[in-house]
Design an enzyme around this catalytic site. Structure first.
Site, short mmCIF file in Angstrom:
data_model
loop_
_atom_site.label_atom_id
_atom_site.label_comp_id
_atom_site.label_asym_id
_atom_site.label_seq_id
_atom_site.Cartn_x
_atom_site.Cartn_y
_atom_site.Cartn_z
N ARG A 111 -19.03 4.04 -4.24
CA ARG A 111 -19.74 5.29 -4.59
C ARG A 111 -20.39 5.12 -5.97
NH1 ARG A 111 -15.41 9.73 -3.30
NH2 ARG A 111 -15.09 9.17 -1.15
N THR A 118 -8.57 -4.23 6.19
CA THR A 118 -7.14 -4.01 5.92
C THR A 118 -6.93 -2.57 5.45
OG1 THR A 118 -7.48 -4.87 3.68
CG2 THR A 118 -6.58 -6.41 5.30
N SER A 119 -7.93 -1.72 5.69
CA SER A 119 -7.86 -0.36 5.15
C SER A 119 -7.38 0.64 6.21
CB SER A 119 -9.23 0.00 4.61
OG SER A 119 -9.25 1.30 4.16
N ARG A 120 -8.28 1.07 7.08
CA ARG A 120 -7.90 1.95 8.19
C ARG A 120 -8.76 1.59 9.40
NH1 ARG A 120 -3.98 2.77 5.66
NH2 ARG A 120 -3.13 4.75 4.92
N GLU A 125 -3.52 2.73 16.60
CA GLU A 125 -2.35 1.92 16.28
C GLU A 125 -1.16 2.54 16.99
OE1 GLU A 125 -1.88 1.40 12.05
OE2 GLU A 125 -3.84 0.47 11.88
N HIS A 133 -0.68 -3.88 10.85
CA HIS A 133 -0.65 -3.00 9.66
C HIS A 133 0.53 -3.36 8.74
CE1 HIS A 133 -1.96 1.27 8.21
NE2 HIS A 133 -1.57 0.52 7.19
N ILE A 134 0.44 -4.56 8.18
CA ILE A 134 1.53 -5.04 7.30
C ILE A 134 1.06 -5.27 5.87
CG2 ILE A 134 2.95 -6.11 9.11
CD1 ILE A 134 1.58 -8.82 7.86
N GLY A 135 -0.12 -4.73 5.52
CA GLY A 135 -0.69 -4.99 4.19
C GLY A 135 0.31 -4.87 3.05
N GLY A 141 -12.12 -0.92 -5.37
CA GLY A 141 -11.10 -0.21 -6.16
C GLY A 141 -9.99 -1.19 -6.48
N ARG A 142 -8.76 -0.66 -6.56
CA ARG A 142 -7.62 -1.49 -6.98
C ARG A 142 -7.37 -2.67 -6.02
NH1 ARG A 142 -5.15 4.10 -8.61
NH2 ARG A 142 -5.66 4.52 -6.46
N ILE A 143 -7.41 -2.40 -4.71
CA ILE A 143 -7.13 -3.48 -3.75
C ILE A 143 -8.34 -4.42 -3.65
CG2 ILE A 143 -6.47 -4.04 -1.36
CD1 ILE A 143 -5.18 -1.21 -1.22
C1 DGY Z 1 -1.08 2.55 2.66
O1 DGY Z 1 -0.33 2.55 1.68
O2 DGY Z 1 -1.98 3.38 2.80
C2 DGY Z 1 -0.86 1.50 3.69
O3 DGY Z 1 -1.73 1.57 4.73
C3 DGY Z 1 0.58 1.50 4.17
O4 DGY Z 1 1.29 0.87 3.20
#
Ligand code: DGY
Length: 329
Positions: free
Chosen positions: A180, A238-240, A269, A288-290, A157-159
């Site tokens: 998907r 870097t998602s969850r 976390e 969690h500093i993305g 997706g975007r990221i």
């Molecule tokens: C989000 O936006 O979902 C990040 O995990 C927090 O900025």
């Protein structure tokens, strides 16, 4: 709008509060560094018309049913897995979020973790602090190179696209992805190739997770998945944190099923200081500093405020997760 009261659940960038105040709202904010407990959040939400909240705030069925009076919940984040959207929709509460503005900052962290892991940077930095840098070792502290390797994106997706662009531009990496549905634009612009999940696992030299957390993705990176990856591969998330199974990841690293891992998200976390992952040579972990840049966090606060302002002004939420609640008959 003078009579509308907005509550902010954290200390957010000032620009969000300023915009809300300028629009005529009465704004109050939690002023402690720690997150609120759910009881505290319910108590405050009950005194207000709208809530401005973020990841970690538990907006579940209990919260929503105690706070059905809320006109809108505006989430300062793109992800909203802390919110029971089905229940909110049932109760007619619109949920706003802040997509797009954090894609580049988050991809920077994924890209950074990939390089840091491939060269054991976090571990070697710690070794200096521990007084272990004694002499130059021609065959010691060796990492692996990324040039012309294959980056596998789970969730283009975007990221994911921003991560793919960085990998292509810096290292001419070959891009494969699993989604998907195919992303035709990325295929055209980046030469990305859609593959099934098993192929993604088998062929990626670096596998980077960029999907949202949902019933399909929870725990999908488990023993079965790690067993199919290359022993030389690096796993990036870097998602969850709930998307990977932490004991299975530790086992995969210990048994050489994969080479390394870079995580900006963990489960739970915060990660505790004695977690074994923090001692591993080929592992890089961030808290969690993305989206954590001044520019991005200001833009997130702006979007989250605009979601509330536009809702009260025009019954329109520019970035809404459950648009069906705004549909007029
Ligand atoms: C989000 O936006 O979902 C990040 O995990 C927090 O900025």
């Amino acid at each position: 709008m003078e009579n509308k009261k907005i509550f902010l659940s954290r200390i957010f960038p000032k620009i969000g509060t300023a915009l809300l105040k300028k629009a005529g709202f009465t704004v109050t904010s939690w002023n402690q560094d720690r997150p609120m407990t759910q009881e505290e959040l319910i108590e405050k939400a009950k005194e207000n018309n709208a809530l401005f909240c973020t990841v970690g705030d538990k907006i579940d069925q209990k919260f929503l049913n105690e706070c059905v009076h809320l006109d809108i919940i505006s989430q300062f984040a793109v992800g909203y897995d802390n919110i029971d959207v089905v229940e909110a929709t049932k109760l007619g509460i619109p949920i706003g979020n802040t997509p797009d503005v954090l894609s580049k900052a988050t991809a920077d962290i994924a890209f950074g973790l990939m390089i840091a892991t491939s060269r054991k940077m976090f571990y070697l930095h710690k070794s200096i602090i521990n007084n272990e840098w004694k002499y130059f070792k021609p065959t010691g502290n060796l990492g692996i190179e990324l040039e012309n390797k294959t980056i596998g994106i789970y969730g283009l997706g975007r990221i994911g696209i921003e991560m793919a662009k960085r990998c292509k531009g810096a290292y001419n990496m070959n891009i494969i992805y699993h989604n998907r549905k195919p992303n035709i634009i990325a295929e055209k612009e980046l030469g990305a190739k859609y593959v099934d999940f098993n192929t993604l696992l088998e062929q990626s030299d670096v596998l980077s997770v960029h999907c949202s957390l949902n019933t399909e993705t929870i725990g999908i990176f488990n023993k079965t998945a790690f067993d199919q990856m290359k022993p030389s591969s690096i796993f990036i998330n870097t998602s969850r944190g709930l998307i990977h199974n932490e004991p299975d990841l530790i086992d995969a690293l210990n048994t050489g099923k994969i080479w390394g891992a870079g995580l900006d998200v963990t489960n739970p976390e915060p990660m505790q200081a004695d977690n074994v992952l923090l001692q591993m040579e080929n592992v890089s972990i961030l808290p969690h500093i993305g989206s954590g840049t001044v520019e991005t966090r200001n833009q997130m606060a702006t979007l989250a405020a605009l979601n509330i302002i536009e809702f009260y002004k025009n019954n329109n939420v520019p970035h809404i997760v459950n648009p069906e609640v705004l549909k007029k008959d």
